[in-house]
Design an enzyme around this catalytic site. Structure first.
Site, mmCIF file in Angstrom:
data_model
loop_
_atom_site.group_PDB
_atom_site.id
_atom_site.type_symbol
_atom_site.label_atom_id
_atom_site.label_comp_id
_atom_site.label_asym_id
_atom_site.label_seq_id
_atom_site.Cartn_x
_atom_site.Cartn_y
_atom_site.Cartn_z
ATOM 1 N NE ARG A 4 -12.124 -17.375 29.581
ATOM 2 C CZ ARG A 4 -11.124 -16.631 29.102
ATOM 3 N NH1 ARG A 4 -10.289 -16.017 29.908
ATOM 4 N NH2 ARG A 4 -10.959 -16.501 27.805
ATOM 5 C CD GLU B 102 -10.132 -20.153 23.213
ATOM 6 O OE1 GLU B 102 -9.281 -20.965 22.800
ATOM 7 O OE2 GLU B 102 -9.829 -19.049 23.677
ATOM 8 C CG ASN C 86 -9.460 -20.340 26.943
ATOM 9 O OD1 ASN C 86 -8.681 -20.037 26.040
ATOM 10 N ND2 ASN C 86 -10.685 -19.856 27.029
ATOM 11 C CB SER D 139 -6.367 -14.285 31.693
ATOM 12 O OG SER D 139 -6.992 -13.985 30.483
ATOM 13 C CE LYS E 89 -8.479 -21.463 19.219
ATOM 14 N NZ LYS E 89 -7.700 -21.321 20.453
ATOM 15 C CE LYS F 162 -12.139 -20.006 16.449
ATOM 16 N NZ LYS F 162 -12.653 -20.301 17.809
ATOM 17 C CD GLU G 252 -5.430 -21.680 23.153
ATOM 18 O OE1 GLU G 252 -6.241 -20.880 23.652
ATOM 19 O OE2 GLU G 252 -5.771 -22.660 22.486
ATOM 20 N N GLY G 253 -4.352 -17.046 22.750
ATOM 21 C CA GLY G 253 -3.924 -15.707 23.143
ATOM 22 C C GLY G 253 -4.441 -14.598 22.252
ATOM 23 N NE ARG H 153 -12.790 -12.263 26.369
ATOM 24 C CZ ARG H 153 -12.021 -13.175 25.806
ATOM 25 N NH1 ARG H 153 -10.748 -12.979 25.694
ATOM 26 N NH2 ARG H 153 -12.522 -14.307 25.356
HETATM 27 P P1 ADP Z 1 -7.813 -17.582 21.171
HETATM 28 O O1 ADP Z 1 -7.272 -18.872 21.646
HETATM 29 O O2 ADP Z 1 -6.857 -16.810 20.354
HETATM 30 O O3 ADP Z 1 -8.454 -16.785 22.272
HETATM 31 P P2 ADP Z 1 -10.530 -17.961 20.193
HETATM 32 O O4 ADP Z 1 -11.037 -19.174 19.553
HETATM 33 O O5 ADP Z 1 -11.036 -17.677 21.549
HETATM 34 O O6 ADP Z 1 -8.947 -17.999 20.133
HETATM 35 O O7 ADP Z 1 -10.848 -16.723 19.262
HETATM 36 C C1 ADP Z 1 -10.526 -15.407 19.621
HETATM 37 C C2 ADP Z 1 -11.749 -14.522 19.534
HETATM 38 O O8 ADP Z 1 -12.257 -14.550 18.209
HETATM 39 C C3 ADP Z 1 -12.908 -14.941 20.391
HETATM 40 O O9 ADP Z 1 -12.778 -14.433 21.693
HETATM 41 C C4 ADP Z 1 -14.095 -14.384 19.636
HETATM 42 O O10 ADP Z 1 -14.257 -12.996 19.927
HETATM 43 C C5 ADP Z 1 -13.666 -14.517 18.197
HETATM 44 N N1 ADP Z 1 -14.161 -15.777 17.636
HETATM 45 C C6 ADP Z 1 -13.562 -16.976 17.685
HETATM 46 N N2 ADP Z 1 -14.294 -17.936 17.098
HETATM 47 C C7 ADP Z 1 -15.403 -17.339 16.643
HETATM 48 C C8 ADP Z 1 -16.556 -17.788 15.925
HETATM 49 N N3 ADP Z 1 -16.694 -19.056 15.563
HETATM 50 N N4 ADP Z 1 -17.501 -16.870 15.617
HETATM 51 C C9 ADP Z 1 -17.365 -15.573 15.972
HETATM 52 N N5 ADP Z 1 -16.302 -15.102 16.636
HETATM 53 C C10 ADP Z 1 -15.326 -15.948 16.975
HETATM 54 MG MG MG Z 2 -10.121 -17.148 23.328
#
Ligand code: ADP
Ligand code: MG
Length: 481
Positions: A128, A145, A147, A152, A309, A367, A371-372, A455
């Site tokens: 995803r 990101e 996945n 999910s 990441k 970051k 994950e999660g 979402r």
């Molecule tokens: P995870 O693997 O924990 O899901 P993500 O990279 O998806 O990590 O980050 C979690 C959430 O944080 C994302 O769903 C988004 O809402 C927010 N987020 C992550 N990166 C950014 C970014 N560069 N700018 C704004 N919001 C972000």
């Molecule tokens: Mg995420």
């Protein structure tokens, strides 16, 4: 309407009485169709509560949605190639591995499996790719990101548009339904598992879902089981924790993973992506056992490593995409969805990134390789964290990412135990596109885009994890802007 907003699909706010009436209907619709989750506070296997959802579908620019859909097979293939490039993964992850025990444990398994000789050359990816719109760039999508494990909400969000359509009709706006795209994510994801099962080619074989000790997001996993069983009554699915696999599973002399006396064709991980899911060395042993087996893994360990990441950041380095994709139009389209991504390694570019972030910390997100949800660092804490880590090796476990600032949308979030009617709130939406890929290092036999999820979270929340209780499930309402 100010430019920082996308107009909602119907005028808001909605009149009080009509709103209460439709929220009540929508909640029952949700409960009766599996838009649900288990209650974390009062867990019971006999009860379900609604999953948080957005009452009306949230607007999303049609061109950006289509772009994300079109890019998915290209991204699937890119990540497939990345995960089979041992040298690239090793080079990219080497510094993070020194300081991040979890990624190092995954990496060690991968090394062991390669030394022993890979017994299953096929991998199954149920991916995803997640996006936010960048307001200051005309709401163009930017990748949050990619996945590669336990992606999910393909299950629940395949049903959610039907609820949103029902809601639109209740408000007397059935004519708007035409702007809601079809979503067949569940069917597509399950077809991937079935295709892998058939590739394994052993009629007595089973499918194992690796699950957490307690699955709160049970609907989203059971829907896959039910769908597979509907499509293929001959396929049995067993749910096992890593702890149970450690106790119960073995490899036979053909390197088959034997669970309850039967060989395993496909292992689908819905757990195993965070350290808490490996409470002791037994769970790591179970993971190694699975990876050594000839079951087709979803994902195999190198797919999981490619989903870090750190790899996302490395792909944004000039020349990296070209290495995997050449320099044609597809490469520029992929580059276009990247936002600023910077390594924090101890080298010249890492130092520059630290300086840049300290100068304007709130423009960035930090970051780690996790994950999660709930692991990233935002806002003023970015500066504090960087000052603390600046001279410590820990810093290499993180990447720095430019913060994406999306447009706002007004909407109503319906939550379990929440007020009826819910207040009207400012929200932001994150789009996820699902992809399926099956292949070996040299041959891809299936590569598709299969559906989407939306979402949505409160505009002032950093993250929008639905399982974590921050975000809400939503459906896109395509708009021409
Ligand atoms: P995870 O693997 O924990 O899901 P993500 O990279 O998806 O990590 O980050 C979690 C959430 O944080 C994302 O769903 C988004 O809402 C927010 N987020 C992550 N990166 C950014 C970014 N560069 N700018 C704004 N919001 C972000
Ligand atoms: Mg995420």
């Amino acid at each position: 309407m100010s430019q920082s907003r996308l107009a909602s699909c119907i005028p808001m706010p909605i009149e009080h009485r009509a709103l209460i009436n439709v929220v009540e209907k929508a909640k029952d619709w949700a409960l009766m169709h599996g838009v649900g989750m288990r209650d974390k506070k009062q867990f019971s296997k006999d009860a379900m509560q609604i999953a948080p959802f957005v009452l009306l579908p949230s607007p999303f620019p049609r061109t950006e949605f289509n772009k994300a859909v079109e890019l998915q097979p290209i991204l699937n293939e890119l990540m497939h190639k990345v995960s089979h490039d041992d040298e690239f993964l090793q080079h990219t992850l080497q510094n993070a591995l020194q300081v991040d025990e979890f990624t190092a444990s995954l990496y060690n398994i991968w090394t062991k499996v390669r030394e022993e000789g890979v017994t299953q050359s096929y991998s199954l990816g149920l991916f995803r790719s997640d996006y936010l719109m960048q307001l200051r760039d005309q709401n163009r999508i930017k990748q949050v990101e990619f996945n590669t494990i336990a992606s999910s909400f393909g299950g629940i969000t395949s049903f959610l548009p039907t609820m949103n359509r029902y809601v639109l009709r209740q408000f007397g706006h059935g004519e708007l339904i035409k702007n809601m795209p079809e979503n067949r994510a569940l069917s597509g994801l399950c077809s991937g598992i079935i295709e892998a099962y058939d590739l394994f080619g052993v009629p007595t074989a089973i499918v194992v879902f690796v699950v957490e000790e307690v699955s709160y997001n049970i609907c989203d996993q059971r829907f896959h089981e039910f769908e597979i069983s509907d499509k293929r009554p001959d396929i049995q699915i067993y749910r096992k924790t890593l702890t149970e696999i450690h106790q119960e599973a073995d490899l036979n002399d053909k390197k088959q993973l034997i669970v309850e006396g039967r060989p395993t064709a496909v292992v689908y991980y819905r757990a195993g992506y965070e350290p808490g899911q490996y409470p002791s060395s037994r769970e790591w042993d179970a993971r190694l056992l699975i990876e050594r087996s000839n079951a087709i893994k979803c994902p195999s360990i190198h797919y999981q490593l490619a989903g870090t990441k750190k790899v996302q950041q490395a792909l944004a380095v000039p020349g990296a995409l070209e290495k995997f994709m050449g320099s044609g139009a597809a490469t520029s389209r992929v580059r276009d969805i990247f936002t600023g991504l910077y390594s924090l390694d101890f080298d010249e570019s890492g130092e520059k990134a630290v300086e840049m972030a300290l100068a304007d910390a709130e423009r960035f997100v930090l970051k780690p390789q996790r994950e999660g949800g709930g692991n990233n660092i935002y806002g003023t804490e970015v500066r504090d964290a960087l000052l603390r880590m600046r001279h410590s090796r820990e810093r290499a476990a993180y990447i720095l990412m430019e913060r994406i600032l999306p447009p706002l949308v007004a909407g109503y979030v319906v939550r379990p135990g929440g007020p009826v009617p819910p207040p009207i709130t400012d929200l932001v939406s994150e789009l996820g596109i699902f992809g399926v890929i099956i292949g070996t290092k040299d041959k891809i036999i299936s590569n598709k885009q299969v559906g989407h999820m939306l979402r949505t979270k409160l505009a002032d929340a950093n993250e929008g994890g639905v399982a974590a209780g921050l975000g809400a499930l939503d459906s896109p309402y395509l708009v021409d802007v």
